[in-house]
Design a protein around this motif. Structure first.
Motif, mmCIF file in Angstrom:
data_model
loop_
_atom_site.group_PDB
_atom_site.id
_atom_site.type_symbol
_atom_site.label_atom_id
_atom_site.label_comp_id
_atom_site.label_asym_id
_atom_site.label_seq_id
_atom_site.Cartn_x
_atom_site.Cartn_y
_atom_site.Cartn_z
ATOM 1 N N PRO A 116 -4.022 32.158 17.748
ATOM 2 C CA PRO A 116 -3.390 33.394 18.215
ATOM 3 C C PRO A 116 -2.777 33.241 19.614
ATOM 4 O O PRO A 116 -1.841 33.965 19.964
ATOM 5 C CB PRO A 116 -4.535 34.411 18.210
ATOM 6 N N GLU A 117 -3.280 32.290 20.390
ATOM 7 C CA GLU A 117 -2.749 32.077 21.733
ATOM 8 C C GLU A 117 -1.288 31.616 21.728
ATOM 9 O O GLU A 117 -0.583 31.731 22.730
ATOM 10 C CB GLU A 117 -3.612 31.066 22.519
ATOM 11 N N PHE A 118 -0.805 31.107 20.597
ATOM 12 C CA PHE A 118 0.598 30.683 20.484
ATOM 13 C C PHE A 118 1.546 31.872 20.316
ATOM 14 O O PHE A 118 2.754 31.705 20.356
ATOM 15 C CB PHE A 118 0.792 29.752 19.290
ATOM 16 N N GLY A 119 1.005 33.054 20.110
ATOM 17 C CA GLY A 119 1.841 34.230 19.903
ATOM 18 C C GLY A 119 2.370 34.277 18.476
ATOM 19 O O GLY A 119 1.959 33.512 17.602
ATOM 20 N N SER A 120 3.310 35.148 18.246
ATOM 21 C CA SER A 120 3.857 35.333 16.908
ATOM 22 C C SER A 120 4.846 34.221 16.552
ATOM 23 O O SER A 120 5.733 33.899 17.339
ATOM 24 C CB SER A 120 4.563 36.677 16.812
ATOM 25 N N PHE A 121 4.711 33.693 15.360
ATOM 26 C CA PHE A 121 5.670 32.689 14.879
ATOM 27 C C PHE A 121 7.027 33.333 14.572
ATOM 28 O O PHE A 121 8.035 32.644 14.462
ATOM 29 C CB PHE A 121 5.126 31.972 13.634
ATOM 30 N N LEU A 122 7.047 34.650 14.448
ATOM 31 C CA LEU A 122 8.273 35.366 14.087
ATOM 32 C C LEU A 122 9.316 35.373 15.211
ATOM 33 O O LEU A 122 10.494 35.629 14.955
ATOM 34 C CB LEU A 122 7.951 36.802 13.679
ATOM 35 N N VAL A 123 8.925 35.092 16.438
ATOM 36 C CA VAL A 123 9.881 35.125 17.553
ATOM 37 C C VAL A 123 10.653 33.808 17.689
ATOM 38 O O VAL A 123 11.568 33.711 18.498
ATOM 39 C CB VAL A 123 9.195 35.473 18.896
ATOM 40 N N TRP A 124 10.301 32.823 16.896
ATOM 41 C CA TRP A 124 10.991 31.530 16.944
ATOM 42 C C TRP A 124 12.231 31.561 16.051
ATOM 43 O O TRP A 124 12.215 32.161 14.978
ATOM 44 C CB TRP A 124 10.055 30.407 16.501
ATOM 45 N N GLU A 125 13.268 30.885 16.490
ATOM 46 C CA GLU A 125 14.494 30.699 15.703
ATOM 47 C C GLU A 125 14.348 29.382 14.941
ATOM 48 O O GLU A 125 14.716 28.311 15.433
ATOM 49 C CB GLU A 125 15.724 30.676 16.625
ATOM 50 N N TRP A 126 13.795 29.463 13.741
ATOM 51 C CA TRP A 126 13.404 28.272 12.988
ATOM 52 C C TRP A 126 14.589 27.404 12.592
ATOM 53 O O TRP A 126 14.462 26.180 12.526
ATOM 54 C CB TRP A 126 12.547 28.671 11.791
ATOM 55 N N LYS A 140 17.424 22.294 13.509
ATOM 56 C CA LYS A 140 18.678 21.681 13.967
ATOM 57 C C LYS A 140 18.405 20.629 15.042
ATOM 58 O O LYS A 140 18.918 19.508 14.974
ATOM 59 C CB LYS A 140 19.616 22.756 14.514
ATOM 60 N N HIS A 141 17.580 20.976 16.023
ATOM 61 C CA HIS A 141 17.280 20.034 17.113
ATOM 62 C C HIS A 141 16.482 18.838 16.606
ATOM 63 O O HIS A 141 16.748 17.693 16.987
ATOM 64 C CB HIS A 141 16.538 20.732 18.245
ATOM 65 N N LEU A 142 15.526 19.098 15.727
ATOM 66 C CA LEU A 142 14.725 18.010 15.185
ATOM 67 C C LEU A 142 15.607 17.035 14.397
ATOM 68 O O LEU A 142 15.521 15.816 14.581
ATOM 69 C CB LEU A 142 13.614 18.575 14.289
ATOM 70 N N LYS A 143 16.467 17.546 13.555
ATOM 71 C CA LYS A 143 17.364 16.707 12.747
ATOM 72 C C LYS A 143 18.315 15.906 13.647
ATOM 73 O O LYS A 143 18.557 14.714 13.418
ATOM 74 C CB LYS A 143 18.150 17.586 11.770
ATOM 75 N N ARG A 144 18.872 16.557 14.682
ATOM 76 C CA ARG A 144 19.777 15.867 15.598
ATOM 77 C C ARG A 144 19.069 14.713 16.296
ATOM 78 O O ARG A 144 19.592 13.604 16.391
ATOM 79 C CB ARG A 144 20.331 16.845 16.640
ATOM 80 N N LEU A 145 17.839 14.959 16.765
ATOM 81 C CA LEU A 145 17.082 13.904 17.439
ATOM 82 C C LEU A 145 16.767 12.758 16.484
ATOM 83 O O LEU A 145 16.891 11.582 16.846
ATOM 84 C CB LEU A 145 15.795 14.478 18.038
ATOM 85 N N GLU A 146 16.355 13.077 15.263
ATOM 86 C CA GLU A 146 16.065 12.040 14.263
ATOM 87 C C GLU A 146 17.292 11.189 13.984
ATOM 88 O O GLU A 146 17.220 9.950 13.980
ATOM 89 C CB GLU A 146 15.585 12.672 12.948
ATOM 90 N N THR A 147 18.408 11.831 13.727
ATOM 91 C CA THR A 147 19.642 11.130 13.391
ATOM 92 C C THR A 147 20.105 10.253 14.554
ATOM 93 O O THR A 147 20.454 9.075 14.362
ATOM 94 C CB THR A 147 20.745 12.138 13.007
ATOM 95 N N SER A 148 20.096 10.794 15.758
ATOM 96 C CA SER A 148 20.546 10.048 16.934
ATOM 97 C C SER A 148 19.635 8.868 17.223
ATOM 98 O O SER A 148 20.095 7.762 17.523
ATOM 99 C CB SER A 148 20.611 10.965 18.151
ATOM 100 N N TYR A 149 18.316 9.093 17.149
ATOM 101 C CA TYR A 149 17.376 7.991 17.384
ATOM 102 C C TYR A 149 17.547 6.900 16.333
ATOM 103 O O TYR A 149 17.585 5.711 16.662
ATOM 104 C CB TYR A 149 15.925 8.480 17.392
ATOM 105 N N ASN A 150 17.650 7.278 15.070
ATOM 106 C CA ASN A 150 17.798 6.274 14.007
ATOM 107 C C ASN A 150 19.051 5.436 14.194
ATOM 108 O O ASN A 150 19.043 4.233 13.920
ATOM 109 C CB ASN A 150 17.790 6.939 12.632
ATOM 110 N N ALA A 151 20.131 6.040 14.678
ATOM 111 C CA ALA A 151 21.361 5.285 14.936
ATOM 112 C C ALA A 151 21.120 4.231 16.022
ATOM 113 O O ALA A 151 21.550 3.077 15.891
ATOM 114 C CB ALA A 151 22.496 6.225 15.330
ATOM 115 N N ILE A 152 20.427 4.617 17.084
ATOM 116 C CA ILE A 152 20.114 3.662 18.160
ATOM 117 C C ILE A 152 19.164 2.588 17.651
ATOM 118 O O ILE A 152 19.356 1.391 17.895
ATOM 119 C CB ILE A 152 19.524 4.398 19.379
ATOM 120 N N TYR A 153 18.133 3.001 16.917
ATOM 121 C CA TYR A 153 17.159 2.045 16.394
ATOM 122 C C TYR A 153 17.836 1.026 15.480
ATOM 123 O O TYR A 153 17.612 -0.177 15.600
ATOM 124 C CB TYR A 153 16.057 2.802 15.636
#
Length: 171
Positions: free
Chosen positions: A136-146, A151-164
């Motif tokens: 409960p200390e994390f607050g409501s999950f509803l306030v996050w823009e999932w 989008k950010h997770l996918k961008r980081l994965e794609t960019s890292y994999n290209a470098i790797y």
């Protein structure tokens, strides 16, 4: 953990710079013992922190564990102070952790002169909903823009994999 393929450590700033494509605050996932939580908002400070972590001790294997919070994902980061047992932690009495429903874990493992991104993870809306009563200390999950978290997770994965794929060497 032992890495089989790694990126030369000289390329670490290039990988850390991937984080800064959008407005972000970067937290240590775990502060050092008996130290305040460090928070970074620019490349210079994050690269200085990485250089400090690389020179911090003589161990062959090291890691850099970060918690990323992009401004367009909403929500907030929960920072928690943990009491430690000094007898089990070389005399240390506390440390901090940073977490939150839509934060992104960005964890680098360094072995010798090479590194890999060994964990890049974020919770999704379904997981947050299932665990909301436990944290409960994390607050409501509803306030996050999932969609933005994904989008950010996918961008980081794609960019890292290209470098790797371009720079990793067989060890």
């Amino acid at each position: 953990m032992s890495i089989v393929n790694g990126i030369p450590i000289s390329e670490l700033p290039k990988v850390l710079n991937l984080i800064f494509e959008d407005d972000v605050l970067i937290y240590e996932a775990y502060s050092d013992f008996d130290k305040e939580m460090q928070i970074f908002s620019n490349r210079k400070d994050l690269n200085e922190y990485a250089n400090f972590k690389l020179s911090e001790n003589d161990f062959r294997c090291k890691d850099i564990n970060l918690t990323l919070h992009y401004s367009d994902t909403g929500g907030e980061v929960y920072i928690e102070k943990h009491d430690l047992v000094p007898d089990k932690c070389d005399g240390a009495t506390y440390r901090y952790t940073a977490d939150g429903w839509g934060t992104i874990n960005f964890n680098i493992f360094i072995e010798g002169d090479y590194f890999v991104l060994f964990s890049l993870h974020a919770r999704d809306k379904k997981e947050a909903k299932e665990w909301q009563d436990t944290y409960p200390e994390f607050g409501s999950f509803l306030v996050w823009e999932w969609k933005n978290v994904s989008k950010h997770l996918k961008r980081l994965e794609t960019s890292y994999n290209a470098i790797y794929n371009k720079l990793a060497k067989k060890l």
